[in-house]
Motif scaffolding. Structure first.
Motif, PDB file in Angstrom:
ATOM      1  N   ARG A  25      16.968  39.512  45.481  1.00 36.00           N
ATOM      2  CA  ARG A  25      16.964  39.541  44.012  1.00 36.00           C
ATOM      3  C   ARG A  25      15.923  38.519  43.567  1.00 36.00           C
ATOM      4  O   ARG A  25      16.221  37.337  43.398  1.00 36.00           O
ATOM      5  CB  ARG A  25      18.350  39.189  43.493  1.00 36.00           C
ATOM      6  CG  ARG A  25      18.483  39.423  42.028  1.00 36.00           C
ATOM      7  CD  ARG A  25      19.949  39.526  41.645  1.00 36.00           C
ATOM      8  NE  ARG A  25      20.127  39.586  40.238  1.00 36.00           N
ATOM      9  CZ  ARG A  25      20.103  40.715  39.526  1.00 36.00           C
ATOM     10  NH1 ARG A  25      19.912  41.846  40.124  1.00 36.00           N
ATOM     11  NH2 ARG A  25      20.281  40.684  38.237  1.00 36.00           N
ATOM     12  N   SER A  38      23.364  37.198  44.264  1.00 33.26           N
ATOM     13  CA  SER A  38      23.898  38.501  43.889  1.00 33.26           C
ATOM     14  C   SER A  38      24.786  38.343  42.670  1.00 33.26           C
ATOM     15  O   SER A  38      25.513  37.357  42.547  1.00 33.26           O
ATOM     16  CB  SER A  38      24.717  39.087  45.035  1.00 33.26           C
ATOM     17  OG  SER A  38      23.877  39.387  46.107  1.00 33.26           O
ATOM     18  N   PRO A  39      24.750  39.311  41.765  1.00 32.66           N
ATOM     19  CA  PRO A  39      25.575  39.215  40.565  1.00 32.66           C
ATOM     20  C   PRO A  39      27.068  39.339  40.894  1.00 32.66           C
ATOM     21  O   PRO A  39      27.446  39.932  41.892  1.00 32.66           O
ATOM     22  CB  PRO A  39      25.128  40.405  39.717  1.00 32.66           C
ATOM     23  CG  PRO A  39      23.972  41.014  40.396  1.00 32.66           C
ATOM     24  CD  PRO A  39      23.884  40.466  41.765  1.00 32.66           C
ATOM     25  N   ARG A  41      31.047  40.605  40.150  1.00 33.42           N
ATOM     26  CA  ARG A  41      31.624  41.916  39.858  1.00 33.42           C
ATOM     27  C   ARG A  41      31.605  42.179  38.347  1.00 33.42           C
ATOM     28  O   ARG A  41      31.206  43.257  37.893  1.00 33.42           O
ATOM     29  CB  ARG A  41      33.050  42.002  40.400  1.00 33.42           C
ATOM     30  CG  ARG A  41      33.720  43.345  40.132  1.00 33.42           C
ATOM     31  CD  ARG A  41      35.169  43.370  40.623  1.00 33.42           C
ATOM     32  NE  ARG A  41      35.984  42.303  40.057  1.00 33.42           N
ATOM     33  CZ  ARG A  41      36.566  42.353  38.852  1.00 33.42           C
ATOM     34  NH1 ARG A  41      36.418  43.413  38.091  1.00 33.42           N
ATOM     35  NH2 ARG A  41      37.299  41.338  38.413  1.00 33.42           N
ATOM     36  N   HIS A  43      29.719  40.878  36.063  1.00 33.58           N
ATOM     37  CA  HIS A  43      28.321  41.047  35.664  1.00 33.58           C
ATOM     38  C   HIS A  43      27.903  42.501  35.887  1.00 33.58           C
ATOM     39  O   HIS A  43      27.349  43.148  34.988  1.00 33.58           O
ATOM     40  CB  HIS A  43      27.457  40.084  36.498  1.00 33.58           C
ATOM     41  CG  HIS A  43      25.999  40.122  36.201  1.00 33.58           C
ATOM     42  ND1 HIS A  43      25.168  41.105  36.667  1.00 33.58           N
ATOM     43  CD2 HIS A  43      25.221  39.269  35.494  1.00 33.58           C
ATOM     44  CE1 HIS A  43      23.933  40.862  36.267  1.00 33.58           C
ATOM     45  NE2 HIS A  43      23.950  39.756  35.548  1.00 33.58           N
ATOM     46  N   GLN A  44      28.194  43.019  37.056  1.00 36.46           N
ATOM     47  CA  GLN A  44      27.817  44.396  37.378  1.00 36.46           C
ATOM     48  C   GLN A  44      28.574  45.397  36.510  1.00 36.46           C
ATOM     49  O   GLN A  44      28.013  46.393  36.076  1.00 36.46           O
ATOM     50  CB  GLN A  44      28.065  44.687  38.855  1.00 36.46           C
ATOM     51  CG  GLN A  44      27.092  43.951  39.763  1.00 36.46           C
ATOM     52  CD  GLN A  44      25.657  44.341  39.496  1.00 36.46           C
ATOM     53  OE1 GLN A  44      24.988  43.807  38.608  1.00 36.46           O
ATOM     54  NE2 GLN A  44      25.158  45.274  40.270  1.00 36.46           N
ATOM     55  N   GLU A  45      29.853  45.126  36.250  1.00 36.69           N
ATOM     56  CA  GLU A  45      30.632  46.034  35.403  1.00 36.69           C
ATOM     57  C   GLU A  45      30.095  46.062  33.979  1.00 36.69           C
ATOM     58  O   GLU A  45      30.027  47.128  33.350  1.00 36.69           O
ATOM     59  CB  GLU A  45      32.111  45.657  35.431  1.00 36.69           C
ATOM     60  CG  GLU A  45      32.775  46.013  36.751  1.00 36.69           C
ATOM     61  CD  GLU A  45      34.224  45.569  36.849  1.00 36.69           C
ATOM     62  OE1 GLU A  45      34.741  44.930  35.897  1.00 36.69           O
ATOM     63  OE2 GLU A  45      34.835  45.859  37.884  1.00 36.69           O
ATOM     64  N   CYS A  47      26.996  45.591  33.124  1.00 38.17           N
ATOM     65  CA  CYS A  47      25.755  46.377  33.198  1.00 38.17           C
ATOM     66  C   CYS A  47      26.047  47.869  33.240  1.00 38.17           C
ATOM     67  O   CYS A  47      25.396  48.658  32.542  1.00 38.17           O
ATOM     68  CB  CYS A  47      24.930  45.961  34.419  1.00 38.17           C
ATOM     69  SG  CYS A  47      24.239  44.298  34.306  1.00 38.17           S
ATOM     70  N   ILE A  48      27.032  48.262  34.032  1.00 40.51           N
ATOM     71  CA  ILE A  48      27.383  49.685  34.131  1.00 40.51           C
ATOM     72  C   ILE A  48      27.941  50.195  32.804  1.00 40.51           C
ATOM     73  O   ILE A  48      27.598  51.299  32.357  1.00 40.51           O
ATOM     74  CB  ILE A  48      28.367  49.916  35.292  1.00 40.51           C
ATOM     75  CG1 ILE A  48      27.645  49.679  36.625  1.00 40.51           C
ATOM     76  CG2 ILE A  48      28.982  51.313  35.234  1.00 40.51           C
ATOM     77  CD1 ILE A  48      28.562  49.580  37.822  1.00 40.51           C
ATOM     78  N   THR A  66      19.608  50.140  35.586  1.00 40.34           N
ATOM     79  CA  THR A  66      19.922  48.747  35.902  1.00 40.34           C
ATOM     80  C   THR A  66      18.998  48.275  37.011  1.00 40.34           C
ATOM     81  O   THR A  66      18.630  49.041  37.900  1.00 40.34           O
ATOM     82  CB  THR A  66      21.389  48.584  36.365  1.00 40.34           C
ATOM     83  OG1 THR A  66      21.590  49.366  37.534  1.00 40.34           O
ATOM     84  CG2 THR A  66      22.366  48.991  35.286  1.00 40.34           C
ATOM     85  N   ASP A  80      18.593  43.192  33.757  1.00 42.15           N
ATOM     86  CA  ASP A  80      19.875  43.739  34.186  1.00 42.15           C
ATOM     87  C   ASP A  80      20.019  45.185  33.730  1.00 42.15           C
ATOM     88  O   ASP A  80      20.506  46.037  34.478  1.00 42.15           O
ATOM     89  CB  ASP A  80      21.024  42.884  33.651  1.00 42.15           C
ATOM     90  CG  ASP A  80      21.083  41.536  34.356  1.00 42.15           C
ATOM     91  OD1 ASP A  80      20.931  41.501  35.584  1.00 42.15           O
ATOM     92  OD2 ASP A  80      21.285  40.517  33.670  1.00 42.15           O
TER      93      ASP A  80
END
Length: 181
Positions: A25, A38-39, A41, A43-45, A47-48, A66, A80
């Motif tokens: 990254r 790494s982001p 969880r 953070h990723q949610e 973004c999704i 993303t 992101d």
């Protein structure tokens, strides 16, 4: 000499940066690497959830993605979430046009998103920039105005559903649902 393990702050040439594998990254700013963990969880949610909401609102001429690299002259960022004109997406590895919107979800290095990227994104002509702050539970939106970003909203869960201008579309977003832990 190729860089195989990115080292934050180490000066590298564009060719060394371009030769990095896909996995790290890494962003390339002012001839230096910005390396992040790494982001999380959540953070990723976030973004999704944003990607899903944006995708439903966008016209067929625009896409949302993303963690796809955006090259802005001599810098390369990995927003992101990014809304882009699909006709300008001619390179599979990176986007070289000007996105309609970039979103950053704050994490460990808040300074980069709040200062460095905001300044660089404005200089590159990005029309809209959003910052999601999971810690403060806010969504701050900015619009480019005379070469600098001006704040347009600071939204919190109590604001509920709001309508936001994307330039290419309007988005009805449930801020409470987005920022729920």
């Amino acid at each position: 000499m190729a860089v195989t393990t990115p080292e934050a702050g180490r000066p590298v040439s564009w060719d060394e940066y371009d030769a990095l594998p896909e996995d790290p990254r890494v962003e390339y700013v002012d001839g230096h690497l910005l390396v992040g963990p790494s982001p999380t969880r959540w953070h990723q949610e976030l973004c999704i959830d944003l990607l899903t909401a944006l995708r439903a609102a966008l016209p067929p001429t625009h896409g949302v993605i993303t963690a796809w690299e955006w090259r802005t002259g001599t810098d390369a960022f990995t927003p992101d979430v990014m809304v882009y004109d699909t006709a300008a997406a001619t390179d599979e590895r990176r986007f070289t046009g000007t996105p309609a919107l970039c979103v950053e979800v704050l994490s460990t290095n808040r300074r980069d998103d709040l200062l460095l990227k905001m300044t660089k994104y404005a200089a590159a002509g990005l029309p809209r920039y959003w910052i999601v702050d999971p810690r403060e539970r806010t969504l701050s939106t900015f619009a480019l105005d005379d070469g600098a970003f001006r704040p347009t909203h600071v939204l919190r869960p109590a604001d509920g559903a709001v309508e936001l201008d994307l330039g290419v579309a309007r988005l009805r977003l449930d801020v409470a649902a987005l920022l729920a832990p």
